[in-house]
Design a protein around this motif. Structure first.
Motif, PDB file in Angstrom:
ATOM      1  N   LYS A   8      25.350 -42.927  -4.293  1.00  0.00           N
ATOM      2  CA  LYS A   8      25.593 -42.634  -5.373  1.00  0.00           C
ATOM      3  C   LYS A   8      24.995 -40.775  -6.324  1.00  0.00           C
ATOM      4  O   LYS A   8      24.267 -39.984  -6.280  1.00  0.00           O
ATOM      5  CB  LYS A   8      24.353 -43.219  -6.369  1.00  0.00           C
ATOM      6  N   PHE A   9      26.198 -40.458  -7.037  1.00  0.00           N
ATOM      7  CA  PHE A   9      25.533 -39.433  -7.714  1.00  0.00           C
ATOM      8  C   PHE A   9      25.717 -39.631  -9.778  1.00  0.00           C
ATOM      9  O   PHE A   9      26.397 -39.943 -10.153  1.00  0.00           O
ATOM     10  CB  PHE A   9      26.605 -38.717  -7.628  1.00  0.00           C
ATOM     11  N   LEU A  10      24.592 -39.200  -9.943  1.00  0.00           N
ATOM     12  CA  LEU A  10      24.317 -39.582 -11.654  1.00  0.00           C
ATOM     13  C   LEU A  10      23.877 -38.448 -12.537  1.00  0.00           C
ATOM     14  O   LEU A  10      22.282 -38.273 -12.066  1.00  0.00           O
ATOM     15  CB  LEU A  10      24.093 -40.931 -12.091  1.00  0.00           C
ATOM     16  N   LEU A  11      24.281 -38.291 -13.390  1.00  0.00           N
ATOM     17  CA  LEU A  11      23.455 -37.066 -14.190  1.00  0.00           C
ATOM     18  C   LEU A  11      24.258 -37.314 -15.668  1.00  0.00           C
ATOM     19  O   LEU A  11      24.818 -37.400 -16.401  1.00  0.00           O
ATOM     20  CB  LEU A  11      23.637 -35.244 -13.354  1.00  0.00           C
ATOM     21  N   GLU A  12      22.381 -37.627 -16.123  1.00  0.00           N
ATOM     22  CA  GLU A  12      22.722 -37.726 -17.562  1.00  0.00           C
ATOM     23  C   GLU A  12      21.900 -36.768 -18.777  1.00  0.00           C
ATOM     24  O   GLU A  12      21.206 -36.624 -17.983  1.00  0.00           O
ATOM     25  CB  GLU A  12      21.872 -38.982 -18.305  1.00  0.00           C
ATOM     26  N   MET A  13      22.769 -35.849 -19.134  1.00  0.00           N
ATOM     27  CA  MET A  13      22.110 -35.329 -20.184  1.00  0.00           C
ATOM     28  C   MET A  13      22.005 -35.547 -21.889  1.00  0.00           C
ATOM     29  O   MET A  13      23.220 -36.277 -22.300  1.00  0.00           O
ATOM     30  CB  MET A  13      22.674 -33.727 -20.071  1.00  0.00           C
TER      31      MET A  13
END
Length: 332
Positions: free
Chosen positions: A232-237
């Motif tokens: 899993k890869f997730l970056l929320e900005m």
């Protein structure tokens, strides 16, 4: 022709070799590894020691070895008058890295670190949007980078601190921290963290949790995990005018795919239809040229037709120091 040697011919060293072979400006002359590869091209010299590799007529070295020798090999190569491309992490500690930065300054040679996530197309597109200012002020970031683990995960050299300097945080979480710094342009000075070994029988950590805040009150949270049980890869900005999400990232195995860039715009006006479900645009990316693009930047810098824009020694130092701060604040 830029003559290149590679120190460490494992998975990543072979990836670098393939990219060098595809660039007409460069030639792989020799490699060093603990064991000679079975199917090494006969035109490529095999060296049984790093010192013997340095004695050859080379212009540059790619350091793709264990973490415990990255700094030492880089210093020796710079002092030998060679340009250096070194994989992440730049060292086990910033103390080791300071010696590298001194050698870099004294040698005047090009030094680049392999934070290849910056060269993914979704990341580059997100960076353009953020830098344009259309999303307004950055409010917070939230990142998850998780591994599925494997039946022999506990036997991997990366989990032995003498070799690696740490566990999943310095191995994989460092990429997420680098992206957080890259996008936010913040220095995170306030840190609360928990670094734990939850499942695997290893001396290093298999999970790291961190809450970080800058002097400008931008807050970031990180979870780096080796017990995700799926990749899993997730970056929320989140910004004043909406949000940008990086969901998935391409790799050779495509186990973190698909790679998506999701952009949502904040809407307050139409309460009936927009509240809690703003309009989104999703872009899918099918190609990963990150390995090629960062090698090209390195070669451009050697030739004097470009600079090291990403993966400078200062980039590497600041990101590694953030890793250290997370470890230190957790007491792990």
């Amino acid at each position: 022709m830029i003559k290149i040697g590679i120190a460490g011919f494992g998975k990543i060293g072979q990836v670098r070799a393939n990219q060098i072979a595809n660039d007409t400006r460069a030639k792989l002359v020799a490699i060093y590894d603990l064991k000679k590869p079975k199917h090494l091209n006969e035109k490529i010299k095999f060296c049984s020691s790093f010192e013997s590799l340095l004695e050859l007529d080379l212009d540059a070295i790619f350091v793709c070895a264990y973490n415990n020798v990255l700094a030492d090999y880089t210093v020796k190569a710079l002092n030998s008058g060679l340009h250096v491309f070194c994989e992440k992490p730049p060292a086990r500690t910033t103390t080791e890295l300071k010696e590298v930065m001194l050698a870099e300054k004294e040698s005047g040679k090009t030094l680049k670190y392999g934070f290849n996530h910056r060269y993914h197309y979704s990341v580059m597109e997100a960076k353009k949007i953020i830098d344009s200012g259309v999303m307004g002020k950055l409010l917070w970031l939230r990142g998850v980078y998780g591994k599925a683990g494997s039946i022999d995960y506990n036997k991997n050299w990366r989990n032995y601190k003498n070799y690696s300097g740490g566990g999943i945080l310095i191995d994989q979480g460092i990429h997420m921290l680098d992206l957080m710094r890259y996008f936010s342009k913040q220095k995170f000075t306030k840190i609360n963290s928990f670094v734990t070994t939850s499942y695997w029988d290893i001396e290093a950590e298999d999970n790291a949790f961190a809450i970080m805040q800058s002097e400008e009150k931008v807050t970031a949270t990180l979870h780096s995990s080796a017990t995700q049980w799926s990749h899993k890869f997730l970056l929320e900005m989140c910004f004043e005018e909406g949000y940008i999400n990086l969901d998935g990232i391409l790799s050779n195995t495509r186990s973190y795919a698909p790679e998506k860039l999701i952009i949502g715009r904040r809407e307050f006006e139409d309460i009936t239809f927009a509240m809690g479900k703003p309009k989104e645009t999703t872009t899918y990316f099918e190609n990963d040229d990150s390995w090629r693009l960062e090698v090209e930047e390195f070669l451009d810098a050697i030739e004097g037709v470009g600079i090291i824009a990403n993966g400078t020694s200062q980039d590497a130092y600041d990101t590694l120091r953030l890793v250290e701060n997370i470890y230190e604040n957790s007491g792990f």
